[in-house]
Design a protein around this motif. Structure first.
Motif, PDB file in Angstrom:
ATOM      1  N   TYR A 121       0.790  -1.231   0.000  1.00 15.92           N
ATOM      2  CA  TYR A 121       0.000   0.000   0.000  1.00 15.92           C
ATOM      3  C   TYR A 121       0.823   1.283   0.000  1.00 15.92           C
ATOM      4  CZ  TYR A 121      -3.812  -3.122   1.229  1.00 15.92           C
ATOM      5  OH  TYR A 121      -4.726  -4.121   1.227  1.00 15.92           O
ATOM      6  N   ARG A 124       5.313   3.907  -4.387  1.00 14.66           N
ATOM      7  CA  ARG A 124       5.071   4.937  -5.401  1.00 14.66           C
ATOM      8  C   ARG A 124       4.407   4.272  -6.605  1.00 14.66           C
ATOM      9  NH1 ARG A 124       7.659   9.764  -4.785  1.00 14.66           N
ATOM     10  NH2 ARG A 124       9.290   9.815  -3.228  1.00 14.66           N
ATOM     11  N   PRO A 125       3.540   5.010  -7.283  1.00 13.36           N
ATOM     12  CA  PRO A 125       2.983   4.455  -8.531  1.00 13.36           C
ATOM     13  C   PRO A 125       4.130   4.159  -9.485  1.00 13.36           C
ATOM     14  CG  PRO A 125       1.815   6.439  -7.878  1.00 13.36           C
ATOM     15  CD  PRO A 125       2.998   6.315  -6.960  1.00 13.36           C
ATOM     16  N   ASP A 130      -0.770   3.260 -13.388  1.00 15.60           N
ATOM     17  CA  ASP A 130      -1.034   3.336 -11.945  1.00 15.60           C
ATOM     18  C   ASP A 130      -1.501   4.729 -11.564  1.00 15.60           C
ATOM     19  OD1 ASP A 130      -0.387   0.721 -11.342  1.00 15.60           O
ATOM     20  OD2 ASP A 130       1.614   1.183 -10.559  1.00 15.60           O
ATOM     21  N   CYS A 131      -0.807   5.727 -12.072  1.00 12.05           N
ATOM     22  CA  CYS A 131      -1.174   7.119 -11.764  1.00 12.05           C
ATOM     23  C   CYS A 131      -2.567   7.446 -12.270  1.00 12.05           C
ATOM     24  CB  CYS A 131      -0.161   8.090 -12.381  1.00 12.05           C
ATOM     25  SG  CYS A 131       1.457   8.039 -11.605  1.00 12.05           S
ATOM     26  N   ARG A 133      -5.034   5.397 -12.866  1.00 15.65           N
ATOM     27  CA  ARG A 133      -6.022   4.645 -12.090  1.00 15.65           C
ATOM     28  C   ARG A 133      -6.286   5.345 -10.756  1.00 15.65           C
ATOM     29  NH1 ARG A 133      -5.394   1.262  -8.126  1.00 15.65           N
ATOM     30  NH2 ARG A 133      -3.161   1.008  -8.478  1.00 15.65           N
ATOM     31  N   LEU A 134      -5.230   5.820 -10.081  1.00 14.01           N
ATOM     32  CA  LEU A 134      -5.402   6.525  -8.812  1.00 14.01           C
ATOM     33  C   LEU A 134      -6.152   7.842  -8.993  1.00 14.01           C
ATOM     34  CD1 LEU A 134      -1.898   5.940  -7.215  1.00 14.01           C
ATOM     35  CD2 LEU A 134      -4.076   4.987  -6.435  1.00 14.01           C
ATOM     36  N   ILE A 135      -5.792   8.561 -10.027  1.00 15.84           N
ATOM     37  CA  ILE A 135      -6.476   9.832 -10.299  1.00 15.84           C
ATOM     38  C   ILE A 135      -7.955   9.591 -10.556  1.00 15.84           C
ATOM     39  CG2 ILE A 135      -6.706  11.679 -12.009  1.00 15.84           C
ATOM     40  CD1 ILE A 135      -3.596  11.555 -12.255  1.00 15.84           C
ATOM     41  N   MET A 137      -9.824   6.962  -9.672  1.00 19.87           N
ATOM     42  CA  MET A 137     -10.488   6.430  -8.484  1.00 19.87           C
ATOM     43  C   MET A 137     -10.744   7.531  -7.457  1.00 19.87           C
ATOM     44  SD  MET A 137      -9.271   3.412  -5.875  1.00 19.87           S
ATOM     45  CE  MET A 137      -7.781   4.270  -5.429  1.00 19.87           C
ATOM     46  N   HIS A 138      -9.724   8.274  -7.096  1.00 14.34           N
ATOM     47  CA  HIS A 138      -9.879   9.295  -6.070  1.00 14.34           C
ATOM     48  C   HIS A 138     -10.662  10.499  -6.569  1.00 14.34           C
ATOM     49  CE1 HIS A 138      -7.685   7.598  -2.725  1.00 14.34           C
ATOM     50  NE2 HIS A 138      -6.878   7.062  -3.617  1.00 14.34           N
ATOM     51  N   LEU A 148      -2.277  13.913  -6.892  1.00 13.28           N
ATOM     52  CA  LEU A 148      -0.897  13.535  -7.180  1.00 13.28           C
ATOM     53  C   LEU A 148      -0.117  14.778  -7.596  1.00 13.28           C
ATOM     54  CD1 LEU A 148      -1.410  10.226  -9.174  1.00 13.28           C
ATOM     55  CD2 LEU A 148      -0.726  10.499  -6.805  1.00 13.28           C
TER      56      LEU A 148
END
Length: 150
Positions: A121, A124-125, A130-131, A133-135, A137-138, A148
């Motif tokens: 967890y 780093r992406p 990965d980046c 997907r995080l952007i 999702m959040h 980010l």
């Protein structure tokens, strides 16, 4: 359907005790959600993992055979310090934890969380996917797309 309890269909003490226990469990979950800014199951997962892996997070007795702080107290003090950014001695009256103990709990908590959960967890992406997907999702869940690089 006839009741198998003695006395017919009335409630007995175990039913009211069960209701009280359920209300208490709900109150504890709400308090953890509110005070620690963390969902109860997540808190319990972290605390359990720390307790299973590290002797420090288990209840220990001192030289006078007096029980020490519980895993709940240790993790609560550490998470509250992280969540609120207050001084370590702010928990003395609330959790009966002195400043030096609170600092020790925080250091052990952070080291333990990094050790147990770091690879999965706290990395780093590793790719643009990965980046993204995080952007996505959040941004959709929390509404702050600029998380980010902030």
């Amino acid at each position: 359907m006839a009741s198998s309890r003695a006395g017919g269909g009335g409630e007995d003490a175990s039913d009211s005790d069960s209701d009280s226990d359920n209300e208490l469990d709900l109150a504890v979950e709400e308090a953890i959600d509110r005070l620690l800014r963390m969902h109860h199951p997540l808190f319990m997962h972290i605390m359990g993992a720390l307790e299973r892996r590290y002797e420090f997070f288990r209840i220990r007795e001192d030289a006078a055979s007096k029980s020490g702080h519980t895993p709940l107290q240790k993790c609560t003090a550490a998470i509250r310090q992280l969540a609120y950014g207050g001084p370590a001695d702010m928990f003395d009256e609330y959790l009966h934890i002195g400043e030096s103990s609170a600092v020790e709990f925080l250091l052990n908590f952070c080291a333990g969380v990094r050790s147990i959960f770091g690879d999965q967890y706290l990395r780093r992406p590793s790719s643009p996917e990965d980046c993204q997907r995080l952007i996505n999702m959040h941004g959709s869940v929390h509404g702050f797309p600029g998380m980010l690089g902030a």
